[in-house]
Every structure is written in C-alpha cells, then in structure tokens.
Design a protein around this motif. Sequence first.
Motif, PDB file in Angstrom:
ATOM      1  N   VAL A 155     -14.961  31.483 -42.420  1.00 44.67           N
ATOM      2  CA  VAL A 155     -14.695  32.804 -41.864  1.00 44.67           C
ATOM      3  C   VAL A 155     -13.260  33.223 -42.191  1.00 44.67           C
ATOM      4  CG1 VAL A 155     -14.669  34.201 -39.771  1.00 44.67           C
ATOM      5  CG2 VAL A 155     -16.292  32.317 -39.977  1.00 44.67           C
ATOM      6  N   ALA A 156     -13.103  34.453 -42.706  1.00 42.92           N
ATOM      7  CA  ALA A 156     -11.760  34.986 -42.978  1.00 42.92           C
ATOM      8  C   ALA A 156     -11.042  35.208 -41.656  1.00 42.92           C
ATOM      9  CB  ALA A 156     -11.864  36.291 -43.759  1.00 42.92           C
ATOM     10  N   GLN A 157      -9.815  34.744 -41.585  1.00 43.50           N
ATOM     11  CA  GLN A 157      -9.025  34.898 -40.364  1.00 43.50           C
ATOM     12  C   GLN A 157      -7.562  35.063 -40.741  1.00 43.50           C
ATOM     13  OE1 GLN A 157      -8.096  31.848 -36.927  1.00 43.50           O
ATOM     14  NE2 GLN A 157     -10.143  32.714 -36.598  1.00 43.50           N
ATOM     15  N   GLY A 158      -7.020  36.242 -40.459  1.00 48.00           N
ATOM     16  CA  GLY A 158      -5.636  36.513 -40.846  1.00 48.00           C
ATOM     17  C   GLY A 158      -5.481  36.491 -42.347  1.00 48.00           C
ATOM     18  N   GLU A 159      -4.562  35.666 -42.839  1.00 46.61           N
ATOM     19  CA  GLU A 159      -4.319  35.563 -44.277  1.00 46.61           C
ATOM     20  C   GLU A 159      -5.029  34.362 -44.896  1.00 46.61           C
ATOM     21  OE1 GLU A 159      -0.164  35.574 -44.979  1.00 46.61           O
ATOM     22  OE2 GLU A 159       0.111  37.646 -44.316  1.00 46.61           O
ATOM     23  N   GLY A 160      -5.888  33.692 -44.117  1.00 44.21           N
ATOM     24  CA  GLY A 160      -6.570  32.520 -44.647  1.00 44.21           C
ATOM     25  C   GLY A 160      -8.025  32.464 -44.223  1.00 44.21           C
ATOM     26  N   TYR A 161      -8.583  31.227 -44.215  1.00 46.10           N
ATOM     27  CA  TYR A 161      -9.986  31.021 -43.877  1.00 46.10           C
ATOM     28  C   TYR A 161     -10.116  29.851 -42.902  1.00 46.10           C
ATOM     29  CZ  TYR A 161     -11.358  34.161 -47.652  1.00 46.10           C
ATOM     30  OH  TYR A 161     -11.533  35.258 -48.463  1.00 46.10           O
ATOM     31  N   VAL A 162     -11.126  29.967 -42.027  1.00 43.46           N
ATOM     32  CA  VAL A 162     -11.419  28.921 -41.051  1.00 43.46           C
ATOM     33  C   VAL A 162     -12.806  28.364 -41.343  1.00 43.46           C
ATOM     34  CG1 VAL A 162     -11.829  28.426 -38.613  1.00 43.46           C
ATOM     35  CG2 VAL A 162      -9.941  29.922 -39.271  1.00 43.46           C
ATOM     36  N   MET A 172      -4.670  40.729 -45.288  1.00 46.75           N
ATOM     37  CA  MET A 172      -5.658  40.452 -46.342  1.00 46.75           C
ATOM     38  C   MET A 172      -5.715  38.951 -46.595  1.00 46.75           C
ATOM     39  SD  MET A 172      -5.675  41.796 -50.282  1.00 46.75           S
ATOM     40  CE  MET A 172      -6.909  41.234 -51.440  1.00 46.75           C
ATOM     41  N   PRO A 173      -6.934  38.320 -46.583  1.00 46.96           N
ATOM     42  CA  PRO A 173      -7.027  36.875 -46.794  1.00 46.96           C
ATOM     43  C   PRO A 173      -6.519  36.469 -48.175  1.00 46.96           C
ATOM     44  CG  PRO A 173      -9.090  37.775 -45.939  1.00 46.96           C
ATOM     45  CD  PRO A 173      -8.233  38.933 -46.335  1.00 46.96           C
ATOM     46  N   GLU A 174      -6.054  35.212 -48.254  1.00 45.85           N
ATOM     47  CA  GLU A 174      -5.602  34.699 -49.531  1.00 45.85           C
ATOM     48  C   GLU A 174      -6.775  34.572 -50.504  1.00 45.85           C
ATOM     49  OE1 GLU A 174      -3.876  31.194 -48.038  1.00 45.85           O
ATOM     50  OE2 GLU A 174      -5.763  30.219 -47.534  1.00 45.85           O
ATOM     51  N   ILE A 175      -6.454  34.566 -51.793  1.00 45.90           N
ATOM     52  CA  ILE A 175      -7.491  34.394 -52.809  1.00 45.90           C
ATOM     53  C   ILE A 175      -7.795  32.905 -52.912  1.00 45.90           C
ATOM     54  CG2 ILE A 175      -8.061  34.688 -55.241  1.00 45.90           C
ATOM     55  CD1 ILE A 175      -6.170  37.041 -55.316  1.00 45.90           C
ATOM     56  N   ARG A 195     -11.701  24.363 -38.219  1.00 49.97           N
ATOM     57  CA  ARG A 195     -10.389  24.019 -38.799  1.00 49.97           C
ATOM     58  C   ARG A 195      -9.913  25.118 -39.729  1.00 49.97           C
ATOM     59  NH1 ARG A 195      -7.345  19.211 -40.657  1.00 49.97           N
ATOM     60  NH2 ARG A 195      -6.250  19.800 -42.574  1.00 49.97           N
ATOM     61  N   HIS A 196      -8.622  25.444 -39.613  1.00 45.23           N
ATOM     62  CA  HIS A 196      -7.995  26.396 -40.536  1.00 45.23           C
ATOM     63  C   HIS A 196      -7.735  25.661 -41.850  1.00 45.23           C
ATOM     64  CE1 HIS A 196      -5.146  29.173 -42.339  1.00 45.23           C
ATOM     65  NE2 HIS A 196      -5.535  30.068 -41.441  1.00 45.23           N
ATOM     66  N   LEU A 197      -8.346  26.132 -42.928  1.00 46.88           N
ATOM     67  CA  LEU A 197      -8.261  25.444 -44.209  1.00 46.88           C
ATOM     68  C   LEU A 197      -6.910  25.649 -44.886  1.00 46.88           C
ATOM     69  CD1 LEU A 197     -11.826  26.229 -45.596  1.00 46.88           C
ATOM     70  CD2 LEU A 197     -10.996  24.021 -44.775  1.00 46.88           C
ATOM     71  N   GLN A 257     -16.223  37.159 -49.093  1.00 42.63           N
ATOM     72  CA  GLN A 257     -16.826  37.809 -47.943  1.00 42.63           C
ATOM     73  C   GLN A 257     -16.076  37.449 -46.662  1.00 42.63           C
ATOM     74  OE1 GLN A 257     -21.465  37.684 -49.578  1.00 42.63           O
ATOM     75  NE2 GLN A 257     -20.836  36.340 -47.934  1.00 42.63           N
ATOM     76  N   PRO A 258     -16.176  38.280 -45.633  1.00 41.17           N
ATOM     77  CA  PRO A 258     -15.557  37.935 -44.343  1.00 41.17           C
ATOM     78  C   PRO A 258     -16.135  36.658 -43.751  1.00 41.17           C
ATOM     79  CG  PRO A 258     -16.131  40.268 -44.411  1.00 41.17           C
ATOM     80  CD  PRO A 258     -16.740  39.645 -45.611  1.00 41.17           C
ATOM     81  N   CYS A 259     -17.439  36.412 -44.027  1.00 39.98           N
ATOM     82  CA  CYS A 259     -18.093  35.196 -43.532  1.00 39.98           C
ATOM     83  C   CYS A 259     -19.025  34.661 -44.619  1.00 39.98           C
ATOM     84  CB  CYS A 259     -18.863  35.475 -42.246  1.00 39.98           C
ATOM     85  SG  CYS A 259     -19.735  34.029 -41.593  1.00 39.98           S
ATOM     86  N   THR A 260     -18.818  33.425 -45.043  1.00 39.48           N
ATOM     87  CA  THR A 260     -19.634  32.788 -46.078  1.00 39.48           C
ATOM     88  C   THR A 260     -20.375  31.611 -45.463  1.00 39.48           C
ATOM     89  OG1 THR A 260     -18.037  33.400 -47.802  1.00 39.48           O
ATOM     90  CG2 THR A 260     -19.601  31.642 -48.325  1.00 39.48           C
TER      91      THR A 260
END
Length: 312
Positions: free
Chosen positions: A51-58, A1-4, A77-79, A23-26
């Motif tokens: 884009v949600a990826q693993g526990e974070g966003y890219v 689940m992605p981080e908040i 880039r992974h944020l 959302q999975p993709c914003t």
Amino acid sequence: MPEIAELQFIEGPQAGQSVRLIQPCTTIGRSESSDVVLEDAFASRLHAKVVAQGEGYVLVNLSRNGTKVNRKWIKERHLRDGDVVALGAHTKVRYVVHAQPAAVISHAPAESEALGAGLLTEDEPQEVPAVVDARRSLLKRPKVLAALGVYLAGIAGLAMWLSLQSDPKAVQRPAILTKEEIGKIFGEQLERPVDVRRAREELQKARSLAATAHLNSRNLYPALMAFKEARAFSPQPLGVEDRKRYEGVKQKLVDKVYEYYFQGRQRTETRRYGEARREFRTVLLLVPDENHPVNINVRRHIEYLDYLRRRR
C-alpha cells in the motif's frame, strides 16, 4: 508522491521477473485476480498487499501462512530499499527504490536570440530546413507501400491460420508426480513464530488423529499437518516417540496417495476416464487442502480428464 519502486523476484519459480509498483494498492497472491500472481504453490490465494503511504510503501501480510521481511515475521512493515520479502515456500522478492527523475527546466531564449527574431524582411527569403522526414519520404514511394502491404497481409494470414489450427479450449497435460516427489512435498517443513501454547495444542491434536488414522485414512493428512504445526511452533524438536508417529503417518499418507494417484494415471492412459476421475477424486479426499501442491496437481489432472472426455 510515493517513491519509484519495484519488486524484483530473486528466488523461486519467477526468479528474474520484476513488477513496478504503480497503484495505490497492489495485491499479491496465487489467485488469478491478484495484481501480482505468484506461481509458488505454498503461497496463499491472497497472500499480501503493498500500500502506498506517504513517500513510500507499506507491506501488509494477509496470509495465515505468514510473510517475512529480512527473515523476520511481519504483520505490517514500511518497506526500505533492499528489503527481501519471503512469500510461500520458495519465493523471495527484493524491494528496490529507483531515483526520482530530474525535473525538466524550460530553456528561455537568450536576449540576443529574442532581439534577432522577426528581423527578416519580405525581400529576404527564409532558410528552408535541410532535414527531411525520412519516414514520410519513404512512404511516398509506391514500391515501399506495396511491400509493406504484402508484409502486413502475410502476418494477418499467418495469425488467422494459427487461430484455426489451435483449440481455444485445449487443456495441457499436467505434470506427473513421482512417489519420491510426493514424499518430498509432504515432508516440507513449515515456518511459524514460536508459540509454546499453540505447539502443545497441535501436538495433542496430532496424537489423537494419528491414533485413529488406521480406522479412517482421511485422518492421515490432518494428523501430518498437526505434527508439522507443532514442530514449527515449538522451540524444541519433536520427541523420539512423536517423531516416530510423525514419520509413520507421513509414510502411510504417501503410500495411500500414490496408490490412487498411480491408478488414476493408469486409467487415463487406457482411456477409462470415468474410473480415472474416481481415483483422482479419492486423492482429493485424502488431501483436501486446495492450497496444497498435491491437491492442485490432482485437480489439474481432473480438468485434463474432463477435456479428454469432451473430445471423444
């Protein structure tokens, strides 16, 4: 689940706003169809996406104008918490991660509570709860109900009156640019990663267009942009002669654009809407880039003109 997480606008026309990533993709851009709509005129219609990826966003760049994270150009880039993202010319947002809420643990009754349950006999009356639902008791009062009805009716009447007074197709008069503001907009510098080959190509194109601009004023804008691209891609500033050519092209473009822009405004004030539209259309021919702030402003003037003509 992605981080908040959320994006907090820290600079630009939307500073102080924030958007929660759910959302999975914003998508992010100037287009009204984007999930996050930017008010920066230099941002692309579809500038980037998260884009949600693993526990974070890219963060993925989608604009040829580029996107920066912590002052570095990125493609993807992974944020991380605290990253600052630059979009367009003036907008910066900070990526902020919030702590996950603690899990809710159900409370099991103590053994003494479990044993004591159900020991009341029929002869022992059960205790009635002392707390009364205040809202339910209030709603049972006729005066409260009557007052509430009058209040809601008044709100409904006010909303109806406002809807009748307003024109649903009304177009607000757009901002009027001064000559100084137009010059400042054309003087905005671009940011590009260093690319000597591209710088050389753009400079050659700029010189060629500048040489023919006196024959065709529609070459002024592409010449100006080529000079700006050359300067942005090059690790060195423009030479003295090229700097003179750049300044000359910019001043001629500002003069031409303001001449037709001013005439369009004058024709609008005197209600010569057809002539005003032609003047503004000429500005669009001089500045054909739909993402450019001058082009955007002029198209809004034309939209306003069309609205005024419909009202006649």
